[in-house]
Design a protein around this motif. Structure first.
Motif, short mmCIF file in Angstrom:
data_model
loop_
_atom_site.label_atom_id
_atom_site.label_comp_id
_atom_site.label_asym_id
_atom_site.label_seq_id
_atom_site.Cartn_x
_atom_site.Cartn_y
_atom_site.Cartn_z
N THR A 101 0.84 -1.20 0.00
CA THR A 101 0.00 0.00 0.00
C THR A 101 0.88 1.25 0.00
N ARG A 102 0.32 2.32 -0.51
CA ARG A 102 1.12 3.53 -0.69
C ARG A 102 1.37 4.24 0.63
N ASP A 123 3.65 3.95 -4.04
CA ASP A 123 3.66 2.53 -3.69
C ASP A 123 4.83 1.86 -4.39
N GLN A 145 -4.47 -0.36 -2.50
CA GLN A 145 -3.46 0.61 -2.89
C GLN A 145 -4.09 1.93 -3.35
#
Length: 281
Positions: A254-255, A260, A281
């Protein structure tokens, strides 16, 4: 030589809004690979697929422009880029005029390529795609394909990498499988902040015990390492303990900070997977 503790991670930072390529902070891959027993050429191919969601600059009339960017960094590069430094670097574009999106793309390719290949006697370039708003609606969301390990109801007791959990049926017929899990979590090497992800393990060879593989993935939960290093550790542990003929490990994290990072490592040459985000994400 640069090290993670010298990076901007975990430190108060001034946020430049004028283009500054010197903000990029490369970190050598070699030290962590040496921990895994990798000396010289790596036993895998692959790339790190980055997505930048916070890219903006000014056109020559001072009007802000926005875009998404995809970066493909070959795993053969001697360095990774520390993610906060990349965030600071991208932020430095925000009040800088550029003649065109092509000019922005050229700066990104030149600067990022120099950082990841720094110290190499055979530097090359990385892949860069810059997508304007007219293309945003074409960016798909898709979960990793494969049989979900998360369906298994089991007890988990290890929260540091435990390769001894990995076993395979060496006395049975080989199989080809694609297995996935959304239960990947590790922590930043420097700050200890949580990194959440999904992982896909594709292989051909002795059938890997699925319960053991899921427990192994969960065992990264309290482990401090960068995304790229976690995936290479997974690849090497599975490769050594389960002895597949072919193996690919692909994780999508996940960012954080508008970025990301999605490392992909494979034992055999092949096309780089499309940089398609998952729902988380």
């Amino acid at each position: 030589m640069t090290s993670p503790d010298q990076s901007p991670l975990g430190k108060a930072s001034a946020y430049a809004d004028r283009y500054d390529a010197s903000l990029l902070f490369p970190i050598p891959r070699a030290d962590k690979r040496a921990e895994l027993g990798i000396q010289g050429a790596s036993p895998f191919f692959g790339a790190d697929l980055w997505t930048a969601y916070e890219l903006s600059w000014l056109n020559t009339r001072g009007k802000p422009q926005v875009a998404l960017a995809h970066f493909t960094v070959p795993c053969e590069t001697p360095n990774i880029i520390e993610s906060k430094s990349l965030k600071l670097y991208l932020g430095s574009f925000s009040n800088t005029p550029f003649e065109s999106v092509d000019a922005v793309r050229a700066h990104l390719r030149t600067d990022l390529s120099e950082a990841v290949w720094r110290g190499s006697d055979q530097p090359a370039t990385i892949g860069v795609r810059v997508l304007g708003p007219e293309l945003f609606d074409r960016e798909p969301v898709h979960e990793l394909d494969g049989l979900s390990l998360d369906r298994l109801d089991l007890e988990c007791t290890h929260y540091q990498p435990a390769p001894e959990l990995l076993t395979a049926a060496f006395d049975e017929a080989p199989v080809t499988e694609v297995l996935t899990s959304n239960l990947l979590k590790s922590n930043c090497l420097v700050t200890g902040q949580p990194d959440w992800g999904a992982v896909q393990v594709s292989y051909s060879g002795p059938q890997i015990d699925q319960a053991g593989l899921l427990r192994y993935i969960v065992s990264f939960r309290n482990h401090n390492e960068f995304h790229e290093q976690c995936v290479e550790r997974m690849f090497m542990d599975i490769w050594r303990r389960c002895r597949p003929v072919k193996l690919t490990v692909y994780a999508r994290y996940t960012r954080r900070g508008g970025l990301d990072i999605n490392p992909w490592r494979t034992s055999h040459p092949g096309a780089v997977p499309a940089n398609v985000r998952t729902a988380r994400q």
